[in-house]
Design a protein around this motif. Structure first.
Motif, PDB file in Angstrom:
ATOM      1  N   ILE A 228      17.460   7.234 -14.227  1.00  8.35           N
ATOM      2  CA  ILE A 228      17.947   6.366 -13.144  1.00  8.35           C
ATOM      3  C   ILE A 228      18.516   5.071 -13.723  1.00  8.35           C
ATOM      4  CG2 ILE A 228      17.233   4.952 -11.165  1.00  8.35           C
ATOM      5  CD1 ILE A 228      17.312   7.808 -10.352  1.00  8.35           C
ATOM      6  N   ALA A 229      17.827   4.506 -14.727  1.00 14.61           N
ATOM      7  CA  ALA A 229      18.293   3.259 -15.353  1.00 14.61           C
ATOM      8  C   ALA A 229      19.664   3.453 -16.008  1.00 14.61           C
ATOM      9  CB  ALA A 229      17.271   2.779 -16.388  1.00 14.61           C
ATOM     10  N   ILE A 230      19.847   4.586 -16.697  1.00 17.41           N
ATOM     11  CA  ILE A 230      21.147   4.876 -17.332  1.00 17.41           C
ATOM     12  C   ILE A 230      22.240   4.980 -16.270  1.00 17.41           C
ATOM     13  CG2 ILE A 230      22.485   6.623 -18.593  1.00 17.41           C
ATOM     14  CD1 ILE A 230      19.944   7.248 -20.195  1.00 17.41           C
ATOM     15  N   LEU A 231      21.932   5.677 -15.176  1.00 11.10           N
ATOM     16  CA  LEU A 231      22.919   5.828 -14.105  1.00 11.10           C
ATOM     17  C   LEU A 231      23.310   4.475 -13.516  1.00 11.10           C
ATOM     18  CD1 LEU A 231      21.589   8.974 -12.178  1.00 11.10           C
ATOM     19  CD2 LEU A 231      23.491   8.859 -13.797  1.00 11.10           C
ATOM     20  N   LEU A 232      22.343   3.581 -13.379  1.00 13.32           N
ATOM     21  CA  LEU A 232      22.642   2.252 -12.826  1.00 13.32           C
ATOM     22  C   LEU A 232      23.508   1.440 -13.791  1.00 13.32           C
ATOM     23  CD1 LEU A 232      19.216   1.348 -11.154  1.00 13.32           C
ATOM     24  CD2 LEU A 232      21.316   2.063 -10.028  1.00 13.32           C
ATOM     25  N   ILE A 233      23.279   1.614 -15.105  1.00 12.61           N
ATOM     26  CA  ILE A 233      24.128   0.947 -16.099  1.00 12.61           C
ATOM     27  C   ILE A 233      25.559   1.484 -16.012  1.00 12.61           C
ATOM     28  CG2 ILE A 233      24.562   0.668 -18.587  1.00 12.61           C
ATOM     29  CD1 ILE A 233      21.465   0.686 -18.934  1.00 12.61           C
ATOM     30  N   VAL A 234      25.670   2.803 -15.824  1.00  8.31           N
ATOM     31  CA  VAL A 234      26.994   3.427 -15.687  1.00  8.31           C
ATOM     32  C   VAL A 234      27.703   2.895 -14.443  1.00  8.31           C
ATOM     33  CG1 VAL A 234      28.189   5.610 -15.250  1.00  8.31           C
ATOM     34  CG2 VAL A 234      26.375   5.503 -16.960  1.00  8.31           C
ATOM     35  N   ILE A 235      26.952   2.759 -13.348  1.00 10.91           N
ATOM     36  CA  ILE A 235      27.540   2.223 -12.121  1.00 10.91           C
ATOM     37  C   ILE A 235      27.991   0.782 -12.328  1.00 10.91           C
ATOM     38  CG2 ILE A 235      26.907   1.418  -9.799  1.00 10.91           C
ATOM     39  CD1 ILE A 235      25.664   4.059  -9.273  1.00 10.91           C
ATOM     40  N   PHE A 236      27.200   0.014 -13.089  1.00 12.65           N
ATOM     41  CA  PHE A 236      27.629  -1.360 -13.419  1.00 12.65           C
ATOM     42  C   PHE A 236      28.989  -1.326 -14.102  1.00 12.65           C
ATOM     43  CE2 PHE A 236      28.032  -4.114 -17.163  1.00 12.65           C
ATOM     44  CZ  PHE A 236      28.240  -5.339 -16.528  1.00 12.65           C
ATOM     45  N   SER A 237      29.125  -0.487 -15.116  1.00 12.05           N
ATOM     46  CA  SER A 237      30.381  -0.397 -15.867  1.00 12.05           C
ATOM     47  C   SER A 237      31.524   0.042 -14.962  1.00 12.05           C
ATOM     48  CB  SER A 237      30.214   0.599 -17.021  1.00 12.05           C
ATOM     49  OG  SER A 237      31.459   0.993 -17.539  1.00 12.05           O
ATOM     50  N   LYS A 238      31.293   1.114 -14.198  1.00 12.08           N
ATOM     51  CA  LYS A 238      32.347   1.707 -13.371  1.00 12.08           C
ATOM     52  C   LYS A 238      32.787   0.765 -12.267  1.00 12.08           C
ATOM     53  CE  LYS A 238      32.725   5.293  -9.839  1.00 12.08           C
ATOM     54  NZ  LYS A 238      34.168   5.257  -9.726  1.00 12.08           N
ATOM     55  N   PHE A 239      31.843   0.180 -11.542  1.00 13.57           N
ATOM     56  CA  PHE A 239      32.209  -0.601 -10.358  1.00 13.57           C
ATOM     57  C   PHE A 239      32.589  -2.045 -10.697  1.00 13.57           C
ATOM     58  CE2 PHE A 239      30.476   3.065  -8.305  1.00 13.57           C
ATOM     59  CZ  PHE A 239      31.275   3.182  -7.177  1.00 13.57           C
TER      60      PHE A 239
END
Length: 404
Positions: A228-239
């Motif tokens: 979940i933490a990795i996915l949230l980091i990815v969302i930070f980058s993407k959005f």
């Protein structure tokens, strides 16, 4: 005879629950189109508002922050609540908030009134998304990636249509013509009302069943938290990167290529259509080859094109924006379904968390990038943001989810 009738009824119930209900998927996708079309009005009218009320880039960033913060902060709370107490008709209230926001924005004549208007639209969006994501899952018949793509692409097309309709309706005639978008809200209310009755009936049939869909992972709690933490980091980058495109792209090409507001909106439309195409591809591709690989490639894969973008002419800017749009947009359906498979018993909460975090990162990105644009230049903002997709390399550490 009675036994046969009972078995027939039970079969009908199972069919109602387990089939892929395309009519509902396309209906909720169209409702998503109308919801996000209303949202897309906000960044689309920025050039008009900036010129008319002498706003700075920092104020534009704060308007986006107010909208996306209101759209993000309530989503996990709405999702958490509706996990426990499903509310089939809650989306109607969300659309009514958006309708009120449209009317308010049409007449807003100062910065603070604009802020109030966009908060109303953001609140409507925060109510709409968690329950809509749940409905698309319930109607998926197990094809969750496909269902999320159908749902998401409606929103993407709505976001793409926003600038085009604003260019055709609002730019030539003035701010008050935003009132025309009331039509979208009224149609949305009609569609959502129909979906609500299907959702209510689905909940009645499902009452004896405790699990929405089977667990697709056998990970420890610590591994789930890490994923979940990795996915949230990815969302930070993407959005964060997407915020530079959605909020400031028209300003960027107006400044760099000396276009009119109307011409810039057409170029924005090209990017947003590409973004919609990528969303269509992302979900089914995740079903086929695995969501981890789609997430990894769609974020990190956009990096070389993002790095080139600030240094090319208008033709190649359009080409690169199409490529970036297709690649980077394919991630979100895969991210959302991957997260739902990590926590399959908390669909509303996890959908709300990820939608909320995505909106929140967009809000934060818009505010900070607006400040940076005022201090430096809009072109410098694009040079800095071009490095953000590189963060997607962290997806390498996501665990693979296997079917059991």
């Amino acid at each position: 005879m009675e036994i046969e009738t009972a078995l027939s009824k039970e079969k009908n119930k199972n069919d109602f629950i387990e089939k892929t209900v395309y009519s509902i998927l396309f209906a909720i996708s169209f409702a998503h189109l109308l919801n996000d079309l209303i949202q897309a009005i906000i960044p689309s009218v920025y050039p008009i508002l900036k010129e008319k009320y002498k706003l700075s880039f920092s104020q534009i960033g704060l308007i986006t922050f107010a909208f996306q913060f209101s759209a993000s902060i309530f989503q996990p709370l709405v999702g958490y609540y509706t996990d426990k107490y499903p509310k089939p008709f809650s989306q109607i209230y969300g659309m009514l908030f958006s309708l009120t926001g449209i009317i308010s924005l049409s007449f807003a004549n100062n910065f603070y009134w604009i802020l109030f208007s966009v908060v109303l639209i953001g609140t409507g969006s925060s109510i709409f998304h968690p329950e809509s994501a749940r409905i698309s899952n319930l109607a998926s018949g197990g094809k969750r990636g496909l269902a999320q793509s159908i749902f998401q692409v409606g929103g993407n097309f709505g976001t793409a249509l926003g600038p085009l309709l604003v260019a055709l309706i609002v730019v030539p005639n003035g701010q008050v013509y935003i009132l025309w978008f009331i039509i979208a809200a009224v149609i949305g209310l009609a569609i959502i009302s129909k979906i609500a009755f299907w959702y209510r009936n689905h909940l009645i049939y499902r009452k004896p069943k405790k699990v929405v869909f089977a667990d697709f992972q056998r990970l420890s709690k610590s591994n789930v938290k890490w994923a979940i933490a990795i996915l949230l980091i990815v969302i930070f980058s993407k959005f964060f990167y997407s915020a530079s495109l959605s909020s400031y792209y028209t300003f960027y090409i107006i400044d760099k290529f000396h276009l009119s507001i109307k011409e810039a909106q057409y170029h924005m439309f090209i990017y947003l259509i590409a973004y919609a195409v990528g969303t269509i591809l992302g979900g089914p591709l995740g079903d086929k080859i695995g969501r981890k690989y789609v997430i990894w490639l769609s974020v990190f894969g956009a990096a070389p094109f993002a790095l080139l973008l600030p240094y090319v002419n208008l033709f190649w800017t359009d080409v690169l924006m199409v490529v970036i749009g297709i690649i980077i947009s394919s991630a979100f359906p895969a991210i959302l379904v991957y997260a739902q498979e990590l926590l399959p018993k908390k669909l509303g909460m996890i959908s709300g968390l990820f939608y909320g975090f995505a909106f929140g990162m967009g809000a934060l990105g818009s505010a900070l990038l607006g400040n940076l644009a005022d201090v430096t230049s809009i072109q410098f903002v694009y040079q800095v943001c071009s490095y953000l997709p590189l963060i997607g390399i962290i997806c390498y550490f996501l665990p693979n989810l296997k079917k059991h």
